[in-house]
Design a protein around this motif. Structure first.
Motif, mmCIF file in Angstrom:
data_model
loop_
_atom_site.group_PDB
_atom_site.id
_atom_site.type_symbol
_atom_site.label_atom_id
_atom_site.label_comp_id
_atom_site.label_asym_id
_atom_site.label_seq_id
_atom_site.Cartn_x
_atom_site.Cartn_y
_atom_site.Cartn_z
ATOM 1 N N TYR A 265 25.590 -48.558 -6.268
ATOM 2 C CA TYR A 265 25.880 -47.562 -7.312
ATOM 3 C C TYR A 265 25.315 -48.009 -8.657
ATOM 4 O O TYR A 265 24.721 -47.222 -9.397
ATOM 5 C CB TYR A 265 27.394 -47.372 -7.398
ATOM 6 C CG TYR A 265 27.873 -46.438 -8.483
ATOM 7 C CD1 TYR A 265 27.547 -45.085 -8.476
ATOM 8 C CD2 TYR A 265 28.677 -46.912 -9.524
ATOM 9 C CE1 TYR A 265 28.005 -44.225 -9.467
ATOM 10 C CE2 TYR A 265 29.138 -46.058 -10.523
ATOM 11 C CZ TYR A 265 28.801 -44.718 -10.488
ATOM 12 O OH TYR A 265 29.251 -43.870 -11.473
ATOM 13 N N LYS A 278 19.846 -41.726 -3.802
ATOM 14 C CA LYS A 278 20.732 -40.578 -3.586
ATOM 15 C C LYS A 278 19.923 -39.332 -3.230
ATOM 16 O O LYS A 278 20.305 -38.556 -2.341
ATOM 17 C CB LYS A 278 21.565 -40.340 -4.845
ATOM 18 C CG LYS A 278 22.666 -39.299 -4.696
ATOM 19 C CD LYS A 278 23.464 -39.200 -5.992
ATOM 20 C CE LYS A 278 24.485 -38.091 -5.934
ATOM 21 N NZ LYS A 278 25.233 -37.964 -7.218
ATOM 22 N N LYS A 282 20.023 -37.128 0.259
ATOM 23 C CA LYS A 282 20.105 -35.662 0.338
ATOM 24 C C LYS A 282 19.024 -35.111 1.273
ATOM 25 O O LYS A 282 19.294 -34.230 2.105
ATOM 26 C CB LYS A 282 19.927 -35.047 -1.048
ATOM 27 C CG LYS A 282 21.096 -35.242 -1.997
ATOM 28 C CD LYS A 282 20.779 -34.563 -3.323
ATOM 29 C CE LYS A 282 21.880 -34.775 -4.337
ATOM 30 N NZ LYS A 282 21.562 -34.123 -5.632
ATOM 31 N N VAL A 314 23.907 -46.513 0.756
ATOM 32 C CA VAL A 314 23.877 -45.356 -0.146
ATOM 33 C C VAL A 314 25.064 -44.434 0.126
ATOM 34 O O VAL A 314 25.640 -43.860 -0.806
ATOM 35 C CB VAL A 314 22.531 -44.605 -0.038
ATOM 36 C CG1 VAL A 314 22.469 -43.478 -1.054
ATOM 37 C CG2 VAL A 314 21.356 -45.563 -0.249
ATOM 38 N N VAL A 318 27.745 -43.401 -2.759
ATOM 39 C CA VAL A 318 28.126 -42.013 -3.054
ATOM 40 C C VAL A 318 29.636 -41.832 -2.899
ATOM 41 O O VAL A 318 30.280 -41.147 -3.709
ATOM 42 C CB VAL A 318 27.358 -41.025 -2.154
ATOM 43 C CG1 VAL A 318 27.890 -39.612 -2.327
ATOM 44 C CG2 VAL A 318 25.860 -41.065 -2.467
ATOM 45 N N GLN A 321 31.234 -43.139 -5.925
ATOM 46 C CA GLN A 321 31.033 -42.178 -7.005
ATOM 47 C C GLN A 321 31.979 -40.987 -6.848
ATOM 48 O O GLN A 321 32.555 -40.498 -7.845
ATOM 49 C CB GLN A 321 29.574 -41.705 -6.999
ATOM 50 C CG GLN A 321 29.217 -40.839 -8.190
ATOM 51 C CD GLN A 321 27.781 -40.328 -8.111
ATOM 52 O OE1 GLN A 321 27.284 -39.991 -7.036
ATOM 53 N NE2 GLN A 321 27.112 -40.271 -9.258
ATOM 54 N N MET A 322 32.171 -40.497 -5.626
ATOM 55 C CA MET A 322 33.109 -39.394 -5.360
ATOM 56 C C MET A 322 34.515 -39.761 -5.799
ATOM 57 O O MET A 322 35.205 -38.976 -6.473
ATOM 58 C CB MET A 322 33.136 -39.079 -3.853
ATOM 59 C CG MET A 322 31.972 -38.301 -3.322
ATOM 60 S SD MET A 322 32.061 -38.133 -1.501
ATOM 61 C CE MET A 322 33.600 -37.243 -1.300
ATOM 62 N N PHE A 360 31.627 -34.809 1.762
ATOM 63 C CA PHE A 360 30.482 -35.600 1.290
ATOM 64 C C PHE A 360 29.305 -34.697 0.929
ATOM 65 O O PHE A 360 28.719 -34.816 -0.150
ATOM 66 C CB PHE A 360 30.090 -36.591 2.391
ATOM 67 C CG PHE A 360 29.140 -37.666 1.956
ATOM 68 C CD1 PHE A 360 29.607 -38.885 1.497
ATOM 69 C CD2 PHE A 360 27.757 -37.471 1.999
ATOM 70 C CE1 PHE A 360 28.730 -39.886 1.105
ATOM 71 C CE2 PHE A 360 26.873 -38.452 1.627
ATOM 72 C CZ PHE A 360 27.363 -39.683 1.165
ATOM 73 N N LEU A 364 27.494 -33.877 -2.817
ATOM 74 C CA LEU A 364 26.078 -34.075 -3.081
ATOM 75 C C LEU A 364 25.413 -32.837 -3.684
ATOM 76 O O LEU A 364 24.373 -32.933 -4.337
ATOM 77 C CB LEU A 364 25.344 -34.477 -1.805
ATOM 78 C CG LEU A 364 25.509 -35.926 -1.341
ATOM 79 C CD1 LEU A 364 24.769 -36.157 -0.036
ATOM 80 C CD2 LEU A 364 24.989 -36.908 -2.398
#
Length: 366
Positions: A265, A278, A282, A314, A318, A321-322, A360, A364
């Protein structure tokens, strides 16, 4: 004619050498066994390799490195058995210091079915003469003793002769350290940063002439105990590993999954930052709509997308971060302090196998 006392002394030496050879498996015929210092090194090495007892190691190394020989703990084990790889003494090499000699130990196994020998590693350590005793020391300080040193704020850089020092990268690293200290609500601390050009050079600093991971990647490095970074990125900037110094200091029980997530992160992975990876994630999920995230939460899974993006790393970044965006960083810190497993941690934040994929992917898209 030898006196009884002299015969007894010779007998003891031969017994010690034979006893050590039993533990060491084999000793190169090029080693001078007439040298009493070499004989003492062989005897002590045999005892150390058998027991891994700290009494055979230089005491000051424990203050400097905490676990100075952790690299060879369990090194004898492999898929062929617990003690498949046995130590062989290859060399005892004099140095320009009378009290120090370089020891090279190879870990070799013999497969009876294929009738082939397999080498796992070649490891260097320093034998130090202390009075009538031998103690061993980590190779790192010896091999870097003539490297350049640069001090930048709280970072001391030790720079390989193979690379050029970048003040721009060092300034960038200082900014990230300020950011990390603010995020984790802690003071910055001294960092010792060994800057090399490649993972091959990193492993040589760690004592290895050969290790199977030396050539596995073109970049990488380690965060070691007591605030040491060994970088093989040809750079004075390595925020991924610096983040590990913060998390290990503040949350010693943190689960490896979340540990790597936080490091990714803040510092990305390899040559690219988190936002770059990130976007790659995706793209990967768009191309693989049936990909089940819950089946890829093992941080040690070597699963890369387009050879650069480590999917588990990754995904973990994420998820961190969530959690921060929804619950705040303090709740995430509480998870780190408790040392919750991945499953326990996700459950705390109402994530499970039935909803993690939809949640998730939804995050994104924001």
């Amino acid at each position: 004619m030898l006196t009884i006392k002299a015969l007894f002394f010779v007998f003891i030496l031969l017994f010690q050498l034979s006893y050590s050879q039993y533990k060491i498996k084999s000793i190169s015929p090029t080693i001078n066994k007439q040298d009493p210092v070499n004989l003492k090194i062989i005897e002590t090495l045999g005892e150390f390799l058998e027991t891994k007892d700290p009494k055979f190691w230089l005491e000051s190394d424990f203050k400097r490195f905490k676990s100075p020989y952790y690299e060879i703990i369990g090194i004898e084990s492999g898929k062929n058995g617990e003690n498949f790889y046995q130590p062989s003494l290859m060399e005892i090499i004099p140095t320009n210091e009378d009290d120090k000699r370089i020891i090279k130990v190879a870990y070799v196994g013999y497969n009876k079915e294929t009738q082939s020998s397999l080498i796992k590693a070649i490891y260097n350590l320093v034998a130090v003469k202390k009075g009538d005793k031998i103690v061993f020391s980590k190779y790192l300080d010896y091999t870097t003793k003539n490297w350049r040193s640069k001090k930048e704020d709280n970072i001391t850089y030790c720079i390989s002769p193979s690379k050029n020092y970048s003040i721009e990268e060092a300034e960038r690293q200082k900014k990230d350290i300020k950011l990390l200290s603010e995020f984790f609500n802690t003071e910055k601390f001294p960092i010792f940063y060994y800057s090399t050009i490649s993972p091959e050079e990193v492993f040589k600093l760690k004592g290895f002439d050969y290790h199977p991971m030396m050539y596995a990647d073109t970049s990488g490095g380690f965060a070691e105990n007591f605030n040491i970074i060994i970088s093989g990125n040809n750079s004075e900037y390595y925020t991924h590993e610096v983040t590990h110094l913060y998390t290990s200091k503040l949350f010693p029980g943190i689960d490896p999954f979340f540990n790597e997530g936080m490091a990714t992160y803040f510092g990305g992975s390899g040559k690219f930052d988190f936002l770059w990876h990130k976007e790659k994630l995706k793209k990967f999920l768009y191309e693989n709509p049936n990909f089940d995230i819950s089946q890829h939460l093992n941080i040690y899974e070597r699963f890369y997308y387009e050879k650069e993006t480590p999917i588990p790393y990754v995904v973990s970044a994420v998820l961190c971060q969530m959690i921060i965006s929804k619950y705040g960083k303090e709740k995430l810190f509480h998870l780190f302090r408790k040392g919750n497993s991945v499953d326990e941690g996700l459950e705390i934040f109402n994530l499970n196998t039935s909803n993690i994929n939809s949640e998730f992917r939804l995050f994104l898209k924001k």
